[in-house]
Design a protein around this motif. Structure first.
Motif, mmCIF file in Angstrom:
data_model
loop_
_atom_site.group_PDB
_atom_site.id
_atom_site.type_symbol
_atom_site.label_atom_id
_atom_site.label_comp_id
_atom_site.label_asym_id
_atom_site.label_seq_id
_atom_site.Cartn_x
_atom_site.Cartn_y
_atom_site.Cartn_z
ATOM 1 N N ILE A 117 0.861 -1.180 0.000
ATOM 2 C CA ILE A 117 0.000 0.000 0.000
ATOM 3 C C ILE A 117 0.900 1.233 0.000
ATOM 4 O O ILE A 117 1.803 1.348 0.832
ATOM 5 C CB ILE A 117 -0.916 0.010 1.230
ATOM 6 N N GLU A 118 0.660 2.154 -0.927
ATOM 7 C CA GLU A 118 1.449 3.394 -0.998
ATOM 8 C C GLU A 118 0.523 4.591 -0.856
ATOM 9 O O GLU A 118 -0.563 4.633 -1.438
ATOM 10 C CB GLU A 118 2.238 3.460 -2.303
ATOM 11 N N ALA A 119 0.972 5.568 -0.065
ATOM 12 C CA ALA A 119 0.191 6.771 0.181
ATOM 13 C C ALA A 119 1.147 7.932 0.394
ATOM 14 O O ALA A 119 2.369 7.738 0.491
ATOM 15 C CB ALA A 119 -0.701 6.584 1.404
ATOM 16 N N GLU A 120 0.598 9.142 0.460
ATOM 17 C CA GLU A 120 1.370 10.334 0.793
ATOM 18 C C GLU A 120 0.883 10.892 2.125
ATOM 19 O O GLU A 120 -0.271 10.673 2.529
ATOM 20 C CB GLU A 120 1.238 11.408 -0.290
ATOM 21 N N VAL A 174 -2.722 9.125 7.247
ATOM 22 C CA VAL A 174 -1.302 8.870 7.494
ATOM 23 C C VAL A 174 -0.586 10.205 7.656
ATOM 24 O O VAL A 174 -0.650 11.067 6.781
ATOM 25 C CB VAL A 174 -0.678 8.027 6.373
ATOM 26 N N GLU A 175 0.076 10.358 8.781
ATOM 27 C CA GLU A 175 0.645 11.661 9.137
ATOM 28 C C GLU A 175 2.168 11.698 9.082
ATOM 29 O O GLU A 175 2.754 12.783 9.137
ATOM 30 C CB GLU A 175 0.173 12.063 10.539
ATOM 31 N N ASP A 176 2.818 10.543 8.991
ATOM 32 C CA ASP A 176 4.289 10.502 9.032
ATOM 33 C C ASP A 176 4.804 9.658 7.882
ATOM 34 O O ASP A 176 4.405 8.488 7.720
ATOM 35 C CB ASP A 176 4.772 9.898 10.354
ATOM 36 N N ALA A 177 5.705 10.254 7.081
ATOM 37 C CA ALA A 177 6.333 9.497 6.003
ATOM 38 C C ALA A 177 7.195 8.392 6.587
ATOM 39 O O ALA A 177 7.787 8.545 7.663
ATOM 40 C CB ALA A 177 7.173 10.423 5.132
ATOM 41 N N GLY A 178 7.272 7.267 5.878
ATOM 42 C CA GLY A 178 8.130 6.204 6.362
ATOM 43 C C GLY A 178 7.724 4.839 5.842
ATOM 44 O O GLY A 178 6.768 4.685 5.076
ATOM 45 N N THR A 179 8.477 3.841 6.292
ATOM 46 C CA THR A 179 8.262 2.451 5.913
ATOM 47 C C THR A 179 7.556 1.724 7.058
ATOM 48 O O THR A 179 8.060 1.709 8.187
ATOM 49 C CB THR A 179 9.602 1.758 5.615
ATOM 50 N N TYR A 180 6.417 1.133 6.760
ATOM 51 C CA TYR A 180 5.604 0.438 7.761
ATOM 52 C C TYR A 180 5.161 -0.908 7.175
ATOM 53 O O TYR A 180 5.509 -1.271 6.055
ATOM 54 C CB TYR A 180 4.387 1.285 8.135
ATOM 55 N N TRP A 181 4.373 -1.641 7.940
ATOM 56 C CA TRP A 181 3.768 -2.855 7.394
ATOM 57 C C TRP A 181 2.478 -3.153 8.111
ATOM 58 O O TRP A 181 2.168 -2.522 9.132
ATOM 59 C CB TRP A 181 4.745 -4.022 7.412
ATOM 60 N N ALA A 199 3.372 -4.757 3.057
ATOM 61 C CA ALA A 199 4.099 -3.516 3.346
ATOM 62 C C ALA A 199 3.206 -2.305 3.124
ATOM 63 O O ALA A 199 2.270 -2.329 2.316
ATOM 64 C CB ALA A 199 5.341 -3.411 2.477
ATOM 65 N N LEU A 200 3.516 -1.238 3.852
ATOM 66 C CA LEU A 200 2.848 0.056 3.708
ATOM 67 C C LEU A 200 3.921 1.130 3.672
ATOM 68 O O LEU A 200 4.742 1.226 4.588
ATOM 69 C CB LEU A 200 1.888 0.293 4.882
ATOM 70 N N VAL A 201 3.934 1.925 2.602
ATOM 71 C CA VAL A 201 4.926 2.993 2.438
ATOM 72 C C VAL A 201 4.193 4.327 2.360
ATOM 73 O O VAL A 201 3.267 4.492 1.554
ATOM 74 C CB VAL A 201 5.779 2.790 1.177
ATOM 75 N N VAL A 202 4.603 5.271 3.203
ATOM 76 C CA VAL A 202 4.045 6.624 3.192
ATOM 77 C C VAL A 202 5.126 7.577 2.707
ATOM 78 O O VAL A 202 6.202 7.673 3.312
ATOM 79 C CB VAL A 202 3.547 7.040 4.590
ATOM 80 N N VAL A 245 16.507 1.497 -0.190
ATOM 81 C CA VAL A 245 16.007 0.143 -0.031
ATOM 82 C C VAL A 245 15.293 0.080 1.316
ATOM 83 O O VAL A 245 15.916 0.218 2.379
ATOM 84 C CB VAL A 245 17.145 -0.894 -0.099
ATOM 85 N N ARG A 246 13.991 -0.125 1.255
ATOM 86 C CA ARG A 246 13.148 -0.131 2.454
ATOM 87 C C ARG A 246 13.030 -1.572 2.963
ATOM 88 O O ARG A 246 12.286 -2.385 2.393
ATOM 89 C CB ARG A 246 11.771 0.443 2.135
ATOM 90 N N VAL A 247 13.757 -1.883 4.017
ATOM 91 C CA VAL A 247 13.817 -3.243 4.540
ATOM 92 C C VAL A 247 12.775 -3.406 5.642
ATOM 93 O O VAL A 247 12.707 -2.595 6.580
ATOM 94 C CB VAL A 247 15.219 -3.563 5.087
#
Length: 494
Positions: A117-120, A174-181, A199-202, A245-247
């Protein structure tokens, strides 16, 4: 038999019975108190720890009696408005093809991992979870995303498990950019291991971050994979490109990441950018279970590629078919001193509440099972602390581990600021974490601001450890939950 002999025999029988009761009585009591009722509220379990704050008077369970309580079900994301990101995730039980083998497991939209999932930043995300065939029910927890409490996806605490044929809608900004899951939090020790995650990427709003890739590391059975494949992950890039590279470490143990024969920078940990990250050579990054790390590598000018080693697996970045390789350097990047300091927005030493979270081990019972059990502050589950806070509190917590094994500690809904490790203060970039690896014999001082009301799990993310009772909760005064462990939904978060 004489009368004296008969009397002696009776006395010996009585003595044996008394001795047996002295031994078996306490064992029976410990067994009984270890049982969790079939319909239990986390608000009635354990004992409140108010962290030394005056005037905190728990009433029913750990909710204060002064004034009406707030149901966490009301602490939800926006109910209206068109979502910026909307998708449906359909959960199934079924076979997974990995490394030439067919394994039993779970899928989301037919794959494991599920879709990325990708968001801004600022986007309203709406995810509809449909349980088509997971017999125990399921949920989705947004690991590392500080969502409103009702969106946290913990069966029996923030919602009921979604039964086969049912659905549940999650909505949050989503309030904070970053790599999540994201992953299941119903029978999580089995469902996450079996593949129910993604995975979830903001991304920062409107920004061009350049080339990047997600590398979700997971072991299915005995097969280590990246993004569900046992092959190396190939990331196309041009000479001179800087690639993020988002690990994502979806496992329970420590994942070591390093770059053989080249420099790299550690840009972010657990969805939080590091300040002033310098170049790293011949050192590995240790990523605890559930944790994430963003590594930046530069593609060489000679047309080759650079290799990011993730344990036994590799990410190849660049146009070339191969890249230099090398063994784990064994030295680990020290996050206490990496990067440069900057303001954190609050005074972590001016704490309103101070807590201990001391992990040990001793013989006992958990859920009626005898064995060597995990303890929190000397207590076994469910007789564990409920850490009670008020909104706005500055909270300091000391985590200690004398259990003989490492534990990746995960507090839902908040990020922890590391202040010190084994008494050595943090002097580099602010180190924010939501999945802190607490090695055997280590201690950490951490701090956070209580700014997200609710009832939050604070547990070991080695999920079998959590299933064995290494679980506590953080509760805001005045907040209660209507959900039950067990109950009609058979809620079993771990």
């Amino acid at each position: 038999m004489t009368e004296r002999e008969a009397l002696g025999r009776r006395r010996r029988v009585v003595a044996a019975v008394v001795a047996s009761l002295l031994v078996l009585g306490p064992l029976a009591w410990f067994w009984w108190t270890s049982l969790v009722p079939a319909n239990a509220s986390v608000m009635d379990m354990g004992y409140p720890d108010t962290g030394g704050a005056p005037g905190a008077t728990p009433g029913h369970g750990h909710t204060p009696t002064d004034g009406p309580g707030v149901s966490l079900a009301t602490l939800a994301g926006p109910s209206g408005g068109d979502p910026d990101v909307a998708l449906t995730l359909t959960a199934d039980t079924g076979p997974i093809e990995v490394g030439g083998r067919t394994l039993d497991g779970y899928t989301l939209n037919g794959t494991s991992p599920g879709p990325t999932i990708e968001a801004e930043v600022g986007d309203l995300v709406e995810v509809t979870l449909v349980n088509r065939s997971v017999p125990d029910g399921t949920t989705l927890h947004w690991h590392g995303v500080d969502v409103p409490n009702a969106e946290d996806g913990v069966a029996g605490v923030t919602q009921d498990a979604v039964p086969p044929g049912g659905s549940h809608v999650y909505r949050f900004v989503v309030e904070d950019a970053g790599t999540y899951w994201y992953h299941s939090h119903q029978v999580s020790h089995a469902q996450v291991r079996g593949g129910l995650f993604g995975a979830l990427v903001v991304h920062p709003p409107g920004s061009d971050e350049g080339a990047q890739a997600v590398a979700a590391v997971h072991t299915y059975g005995a097969v280590p994979t990246i993004n569900g494949s046992a092959e190396s992950l190939r990331v196309p890039a041009e000479p001179g490109d800087q690639v993020r590279v988002r690990v994502v470490n979806t496992g329970s143990g420590v994942l070591r990441a390093w770059v053989p024969g080249a420099q790299y920078r550690l840009l972010a940990l657990d969805g939080r950018d590091l300040h002033g990250p310098g170049t790293v050579t011949d050192e590995a990054v240790a990523i605890g279970g559930g944790g994430r790390a963003d590594l930046e590598v530069t593609v060489p000018d000679d047309g080759g590629s650079v290799r990011v080693r993730l344990g036994s697996q590799s990410v190849l970045v660049g146009p070339g078919d191969d890249a230099p390789d090398g063994d784990d350097p064994r030295t680990t990047l020290d996050l206490l001193t990496y990067g440069t300091p900057t303001d954190v927005g609050f005074d972590p030493r001016a704490a309103d509440r101070r807590f201990d979270y001391a992990i040990g081990r001793r013989p006992g019972f958990v859920a009626g099972r005898p064995g060597l059990q995990w303890t929190i502050n000397g207590h076994t589950y469910p007789d564990v602390p409920m850490y009670v806070v008020s909104e706005g509190d500055v909270v300091q917590m000391t985590l200690r581990n004398s259990s003989g094994q490492g534990h990746p500690m995960h507090l839902h809904g908040h990020h922890l600021l590391v202040l010190s490790r084994d008494g050595e203060p943090s002097t580099g970039s602010p180190w924010w974490t939501d999945s802190l690896e607490l090695a055997a014999g280590e201690s950490y001082e951490v701090a956070f601001v209580a700014d997200n009301p609710g009832i939050w799990m604070d547990h070991c993310h080695n999920l079998p450890h959590a299933q064995q009772g290494l679980v506590a909760h953080l509760a805001y005064e005045g907040v209660d939950t209507p959900y039950l462990l067990g109950g009609d939904a058979d809620n079993a978060p771990e």
